[in-house]
Design a protein around this motif. Structure first.
Motif, PDB file in Angstrom:
ATOM      1  N   ALA A 121      26.468 -18.943 -46.027  1.00 51.19           N
ATOM      2  CA  ALA A 121      25.886 -20.190 -46.519  1.00 51.19           C
ATOM      3  C   ALA A 121      25.035 -20.907 -45.473  1.00 51.19           C
ATOM      4  N   VAL A 122      25.216 -20.592 -44.176  1.00 46.74           N
ATOM      5  CA  VAL A 122      24.407 -21.210 -43.120  1.00 46.74           C
ATOM      6  C   VAL A 122      23.782 -20.115 -42.260  1.00 46.74           C
ATOM      7  N   MET A 123      22.710 -20.457 -41.580  1.00 44.91           N
ATOM      8  CA  MET A 123      21.950 -19.480 -40.805  1.00 44.91           C
ATOM      9  C   MET A 123      22.567 -19.237 -39.436  1.00 44.91           C
ATOM     10  N   SER A 124      22.610 -17.991 -39.048  1.00 45.32           N
ATOM     11  CA  SER A 124      23.040 -17.592 -37.713  1.00 45.32           C
ATOM     12  C   SER A 124      21.906 -17.784 -36.712  1.00 45.32           C
ATOM     13  N   VAL A 125      22.256 -17.776 -35.427  1.00 46.78           N
ATOM     14  CA  VAL A 125      21.270 -17.829 -34.334  1.00 46.78           C
ATOM     15  C   VAL A 125      21.493 -16.579 -33.482  1.00 46.78           C
ATOM     16  N   PRO A 126      20.880 -15.464 -33.855  1.00 49.57           N
ATOM     17  CA  PRO A 126      21.239 -14.181 -33.239  1.00 49.57           C
ATOM     18  C   PRO A 126      20.490 -13.876 -31.953  1.00 49.57           C
ATOM     19  N   ASP A 127      21.074 -12.966 -31.174  1.00 50.38           N
ATOM     20  CA  ASP A 127      20.378 -12.361 -30.038  1.00 50.38           C
ATOM     21  C   ASP A 127      19.259 -11.456 -30.555  1.00 50.38           C
ATOM     22  N   GLN A 128      18.347 -11.077 -29.662  1.00 49.26           N
ATOM     23  CA  GLN A 128      17.312 -10.093 -29.971  1.00 49.26           C
ATOM     24  C   GLN A 128      17.052  -9.253 -28.726  1.00 49.26           C
ATOM     25  N   TYR A 129      16.445  -8.074 -28.915  1.00 53.96           N
ATOM     26  CA  TYR A 129      16.173  -7.192 -27.786  1.00 53.96           C
ATOM     27  C   TYR A 129      14.999  -6.274 -28.096  1.00 53.96           C
ATOM     28  N   ALA A 130      14.433  -5.705 -27.039  1.00 57.15           N
ATOM     29  CA  ALA A 130      13.366  -4.712 -27.174  1.00 57.15           C
ATOM     30  C   ALA A 130      13.307  -3.883 -25.905  1.00 57.15           C
ATOM     31  N   VAL A 131      13.096  -2.580 -26.042  1.00 57.87           N
ATOM     32  CA  VAL A 131      12.858  -1.684 -24.912  1.00 57.87           C
ATOM     33  C   VAL A 131      11.693  -0.778 -25.273  1.00 57.87           C
ATOM     34  N   ALA A 167       6.996   4.901 -26.912  1.00 55.80           N
ATOM     35  CA  ALA A 167       7.970   4.607 -27.959  1.00 55.80           C
ATOM     36  C   ALA A 167       8.603   3.262 -27.667  1.00 55.80           C
ATOM     37  N   ARG A 168       9.016   2.577 -28.702  1.00 55.23           N
ATOM     38  CA  ARG A 168       9.693   1.304 -28.521  1.00 55.23           C
ATOM     39  C   ARG A 168      10.828   1.179 -29.523  1.00 55.23           C
ATOM     40  N   PHE A 169      11.878   0.516 -29.074  1.00 52.27           N
ATOM     41  CA  PHE A 169      13.071   0.304 -29.882  1.00 52.27           C
ATOM     42  C   PHE A 169      13.388  -1.178 -29.806  1.00 52.27           C
TER      43      PHE A 169
END
Length: 382
Positions: free
Chosen positions: A247-257, A275-277
């Motif tokens: 019912a409410v929004m999360s505040v998530p981590d993010q990443y990139a390599v 390549a990227r992930f």
């Protein structure tokens, strides 16, 4: 023996490998990139040097996945969710010393979302969001002395993400109120300009000469978002009672390599293939992971080309996704345990991402780092 312009081109060609998390679909809350901007060359600065840049990015997400399996019937039945995302990053980097650098990135976004399920499943309608996103500040440091290690180096950085973007952007939703009336509600988190939390970024980047004109590059970043939820209602519980935990929004981590090879084609052009992930994790490293999020990841092939003349440079790269995954979220797993029925939410992903960057260097010593004499050995030459 290489020329100074040739060296600059090799360094600049790293710009076509943006250390970017732009969420090729509706997985991430919003567009995001490293606090130090998107180009390695922008961090190879002499003391007193400035580099100003602008990166434009675009994608259209519409292919739905559960796990790694695509749901092609969503497109054939015209029930797919379509996101159109445009973003502009305006960055300024500064050489504090020959090894220590700092930067600021000011992002703006323009997003459009088309769906059926958010409008009473009766008709397809659009919602929009626009404006300033979350500003990033950062510092970085080249671990090795660039003048003594010209054939390769690596840098580490720390950054701060500020909650400057609107995380409660609203629009009109149709057929969702009493007697199928319209209501003003928060737009989906995938097109919210901000996430509502202070974040910390850590990043690493490196390059190494392999042969004349050929080099390897790589790097990555991780965004730590300690805040669990931002209090903004999603209205997902109105779709089904089992979605009360969303019912409410999360505040998530993010990443990139990312990693790959770059090659100097001429005195003005360079190309790369890598390549990227990138993705949003199921659980955060610090803080809780409740609320609604769409965890997911994308593995892409990332070709690019760049052009440089004097202090001006332009680059284009087009990552193409070949593996997409939407794993079970924390709330999916909670619902599965309560109901005893398997649950895995879906997410829409893009086929490709367009990234166009422009930059200009000025101030301080305008010679490309490291400064060299015409008869000296240059970086990227073994």
């Amino acid at each position: 023996m290489k020329t100074t312009s040739s060296l600059f081109l090799i360094l600049f060609s790293l710009m076509i490998i943006p250390l970017t998390m732009n969420a090729q679909g509706c997985v991430a809350i919003r567009h995001f990139s490293s606090s130090m901007g998107n180009e390695l060359e922008g961090n190879l600065l002499r003391k007193g040097d400035f580099q100003a840049g602008m990166n434009y990015r675009y994608f259209k997400s519409f292919r739905h996945f559960k796990g790694t399996e695509e749901e092609p019937d969503r497109v054939s039945n015209n029930t797919e969710v379509i996101n159109y995302s445009h973003s502009w990053d305006f960055s300024l980097n500064y050489g504090i010393t020959d090894r220590l650098y700092a930067g600021i990135t000011i992002p703006t976004v323009l997003n459009e979302r088309s769906s059926l399920y958010e409008h009473g499943r009766e008709e397809r309608n659009m919602t929009f969001s626009r404006g300033l996103a979350d500003i990033r500040l950062g510092v970085g440091y080249w671990i090795l002395d660039p003048e003594k290690h010209e054939n390769g180096n690596f840098a580490m950085g720390l950054g701060l993400k500020l909650p400057t973007g609107n995380y409660n952007a609203t629009d009109i939703f149709y057929n969702v109120g009493p007697e199928n009336s319209s209501q003003v509600r928060p737009v989906d988190q995938s097109i919210q300009p901000g996430d509502g939390g202070f974040g910390l970024t850590v990043d690493l980047q490196f390059y190494r000469s392999l042969a004349t004109d050929l080099f390897i590059y790589g790097g990555g970043f991780y965004l730590l978002n300690p805040r669990e939820t931002n209090g903004i209602r999603t209205f997902r519980e109105t779709l089904s009672p089992i979605l009360q935990n969303e019912a409410v929004m999360s505040v998530p981590d993010q990443y990139a390599v990312r990693a790959g090879l770059g090659y100097n084609l001429s005195s003005q052009f360079a190309a790369s293939l890598g390549a990227r992930f990138e993705g949003v994790p199921v659980e955060d490293v610090i803080g809780g992971s409740g609320g609604f999020r769409r965890p997911g990841n994308v593995l892409s092939i990332d070709p690019g080309i760049s052009y440089m003349r004097n202090n001006f440079s332009i680059n284009l790269n087009v990552p193409v996704a070949f593996r997409r995954e939407r794993p079970q979220s924390v709330t999916d797993l909670e619902t599965e345990r309560i109901t005893g029925t398997p649950r895995n939410g879906d997410a829409a992903f893009a086929d490709y991402l367009i990234n166009l960057g422009i930059s200009y260097r000025f101030g301080g010593n305008r010679a490309t780092f490291p400064e060299i004499e015409s008869n000296s050995n240059l970086p990227f030459i073994e």
